[in-house]
Design a protein around this motif. Sequence first.
Motif, PDB file in Angstrom:
ATOM      1  N   UNK A 151      10.852  -1.088   0.160  1.00 27.78           N
ATOM      2  CA  UNK A 151       9.817  -0.373  -0.599  1.00 27.78           C
ATOM      3  C   UNK A 151       9.890  -0.761  -2.078  1.00 27.78           C
ATOM      4  N   UNK A 152      11.098  -0.695  -2.662  1.00 29.89           N
ATOM      5  CA  UNK A 152      11.254  -1.023  -4.090  1.00 29.89           C
ATOM      6  C   UNK A 152      10.955  -2.495  -4.368  1.00 29.89           C
ATOM      7  N   UNK A 153      11.239  -3.334  -3.387  1.00 27.39           N
ATOM      8  CA  UNK A 153      11.006  -4.764  -3.547  1.00 27.39           C
ATOM      9  C   UNK A 153       9.514  -5.093  -3.543  1.00 27.39           C
ATOM     10  N   UNK A 154       8.771  -4.439  -2.675  1.00 21.77           N
ATOM     11  CA  UNK A 154       7.338  -4.749  -2.552  1.00 21.77           C
ATOM     12  C   UNK A 154       6.503  -4.105  -3.657  1.00 21.77           C
ATOM     13  N   UNK A 155       6.994  -2.980  -4.155  1.00 23.19           N
ATOM     14  CA  UNK A 155       6.193  -2.199  -5.082  1.00 23.19           C
ATOM     15  C   UNK A 155       5.668  -3.001  -6.285  1.00 23.19           C
ATOM     16  N   UNK A 156       6.530  -3.762  -7.010  1.00 18.51           N
ATOM     17  CA  UNK A 156       6.017  -4.510  -8.167  1.00 18.51           C
ATOM     18  C   UNK A 156       4.909  -5.492  -7.796  1.00 18.51           C
ATOM     19  N   UNK A 157       5.059  -6.175  -6.654  1.00 22.45           N
ATOM     20  CA  UNK A 157       4.029  -7.126  -6.226  1.00 22.45           C
ATOM     21  C   UNK A 157       2.704  -6.417  -5.999  1.00 22.45           C
ATOM     22  N   UNK A 158       2.790  -5.276  -5.320  1.00 20.78           N
ATOM     23  CA  UNK A 158       1.562  -4.553  -5.012  1.00 20.78           C
ATOM     24  C   UNK A 158       0.937  -4.020  -6.298  1.00 20.78           C
TER      25      UNK A 158
ATOM     26  N   UNK B  26      -0.775   6.170 -13.537  1.00 19.62           N
ATOM     27  CA  UNK B  26      -0.746   7.117 -12.422  1.00 19.62           C
ATOM     28  C   UNK B  26      -1.693   6.699 -11.309  1.00 19.62           C
ATOM     29  N   UNK B  27      -2.915   6.314 -11.653  1.00 22.44           N
ATOM     30  CA  UNK B  27      -3.870   5.934 -10.610  1.00 22.44           C
ATOM     31  C   UNK B  27      -3.478   4.599  -9.986  1.00 22.44           C
ATOM     32  N   UNK B  28      -2.825   3.771 -10.772  1.00 22.04           N
ATOM     33  CA  UNK B  28      -2.337   2.490 -10.254  1.00 22.04           C
ATOM     34  C   UNK B  28      -1.270   2.733  -9.182  1.00 22.04           C
ATOM     35  N   UNK B  29      -0.363   3.650  -9.496  1.00 20.61           N
ATOM     36  CA  UNK B  29       0.702   3.991  -8.542  1.00 20.61           C
ATOM     37  C   UNK B  29       0.092   4.598  -7.277  1.00 20.61           C
ATOM     38  N   UNK B  30      -0.874   5.488  -7.462  1.00 20.76           N
ATOM     39  CA  UNK B  30      -1.520   6.143  -6.322  1.00 20.76           C
ATOM     40  C   UNK B  30      -2.190   5.115  -5.422  1.00 20.76           C
ATOM     41  N   UNK B  31      -2.728   4.044  -6.019  1.00 24.16           N
ATOM     42  CA  UNK B  31      -3.360   2.975  -5.240  1.00 24.16           C
ATOM     43  C   UNK B  31      -2.320   2.077  -4.574  1.00 24.16           C
ATOM     44  N   UNK B  32      -1.266   1.780  -5.321  1.00 22.57           N
ATOM     45  CA  UNK B  32      -0.296   0.788  -4.849  1.00 22.57           C
ATOM     46  C   UNK B  32       0.656   1.346  -3.794  1.00 22.57           C
ATOM     47  N   UNK B  33       0.953   2.644  -3.882  1.00 23.14           N
ATOM     48  CA  UNK B  33       1.997   3.220  -3.028  1.00 23.14           C
ATOM     49  C   UNK B  33       1.721   3.115  -1.522  1.00 23.14           C
TER      50      UNK B  33
ATOM     51  N   UNK C 268       2.236  -0.371  -0.419  1.00 28.76           N
ATOM     52  CA  UNK C 268       3.658  -0.710  -0.439  1.00 28.76           C
ATOM     53  C   UNK C 268       4.345  -0.227   0.828  1.00 28.76           C
ATOM     54  N   UNK C 269       4.050   1.018   1.227  1.00 28.11           N
ATOM     55  CA  UNK C 269       4.690   1.562   2.425  1.00 28.11           C
ATOM     56  C   UNK C 269       4.265   0.790   3.667  1.00 28.11           C
ATOM     57  N   UNK C 270       3.001   0.411   3.714  1.00 30.89           N
ATOM     58  CA  UNK C 270       2.510  -0.351   4.859  1.00 30.89           C
ATOM     59  C   UNK C 270       3.217  -1.702   4.944  1.00 30.89           C
ATOM     60  N   UNK C 271       3.295  -2.392   3.798  1.00 27.33           N
ATOM     61  CA  UNK C 271       3.945  -3.708   3.763  1.00 27.33           C
ATOM     62  C   UNK C 271       5.419  -3.579   4.150  1.00 27.33           C
ATOM     63  N   UNK C 272       6.097  -2.545   3.631  1.00 23.03           N
ATOM     64  CA  UNK C 272       7.516  -2.358   3.938  1.00 23.03           C
ATOM     65  C   UNK C 272       7.717  -2.051   5.410  1.00 23.03           C
TER      66      UNK C 272
ATOM     67  N   UNK D  32       4.244   8.143  14.096  1.00 20.62           N
ATOM     68  CA  UNK D  32       4.962   9.401  13.909  1.00 20.62           C
ATOM     69  C   UNK D  32       5.901   9.331  12.706  1.00 20.62           C
ATOM     70  N   UNK D  33       6.655   8.240  12.647  1.00 18.73           N
ATOM     71  CA  UNK D  33       7.645   8.166  11.569  1.00 18.73           C
ATOM     72  C   UNK D  33       7.144   7.313  10.408  1.00 18.73           C
ATOM     73  N   UNK D  34       6.096   6.524  10.683  1.00 17.71           N
ATOM     74  CA  UNK D  34       5.595   5.568   9.710  1.00 17.71           C
ATOM     75  C   UNK D  34       6.733   4.777   9.096  1.00 17.71           C
ATOM     76  N   UNK D  35       7.611   4.338   9.942  1.00 15.03           N
ATOM     77  CA  UNK D  35       8.775   3.636   9.434  1.00 15.03           C
ATOM     78  C   UNK D  35       9.422   2.830  10.546  1.00 15.03           C
ATOM     79  N   UNK D  36       9.930   1.654  10.200  1.00 14.13           N
ATOM     80  CA  UNK D  36      10.594   0.849  11.231  1.00 14.13           C
ATOM     81  C   UNK D  36      11.910   1.461  11.691  1.00 14.13           C
TER      82      UNK D  36
END
Length: 249
Positions: free
Chosen positions: A51-58, A78-85, A88-92, A197-201
């Motif tokens: 998550x932390x790794x992908x966040x800057x790219x996104x 704030x709106x940038x984070x709301x868009x990127x987050x 980021x979770x999907x990519x992670x 359900x978990x939205x996580x690998x």
Amino acid sequence: MIGCFAGFVIDSDKLLLMGGSVSLAVITLLILKSLRLSTKSKLALIYAHLVFLFFPFVVLTTNAACGVACMPCGNNVASLVALALPTTFLASTVAGFFVIPGFYMFFSRKAETGNTRIMRFIRYHSRRMKLKMSKVYILDSANPIAFSFKSFKSMIFISAGLMDLLGKKELEAVILHELGHIKRKASVLTMSFSLLRFFSPLSLISRFHHDSDTEEIHADRAAIRIQKTDKYLKSAKRKMDAFEKESAT
Ligand SMILES: [Zn+2]
């Protein structure tokens, strides 16, 4: 028109945000490498690292996209984070399906088992359960643990400590339980449900005898059905509990 491209400009707030994220990615990796952690904590750290790794790219691409589309998010962290987050979770999550089994393949001290009795047992029951043969690894650990993965291939990990602790039938009960997990997860439907359900690998992995959710009950049932008794499964769990209590004190 040029004004729209203001989104490309990286101000100090965004730099700080991205710098912070990269630092956290490094810190999670360092903790992962230096501490002895439980399987679950390790997996959680790998996921956090991604998550932390992908966040800057996104953030960068979102920032650029906002600039091109003349959206106001370019000047608002704030709106940038709301868009990127969410992205980021999907990519992670997608990356986790490759990275997490890979982590166990490459970074744990393990060996593919040459134990013909175990291999024959697993091959026989995989065929009966209409499963592809799993890779079986022996973990170099005194802790009695067993877990399995089902992502693209299925893998079963058994610790040397578990093999020492359990009798033949008890070990077979644990293996059947793991095959029960793999069988459940082999169905595409179950896999996508657990992803939702978990939205996580993290939902890829199943650990023997730690979660008592429905998946565990189903896996237990598979073992009990084949062995026609819950005797061995129960005594395996009792022994693992006793080991844990002993090492905790
Ligand atoms: Zn289990």
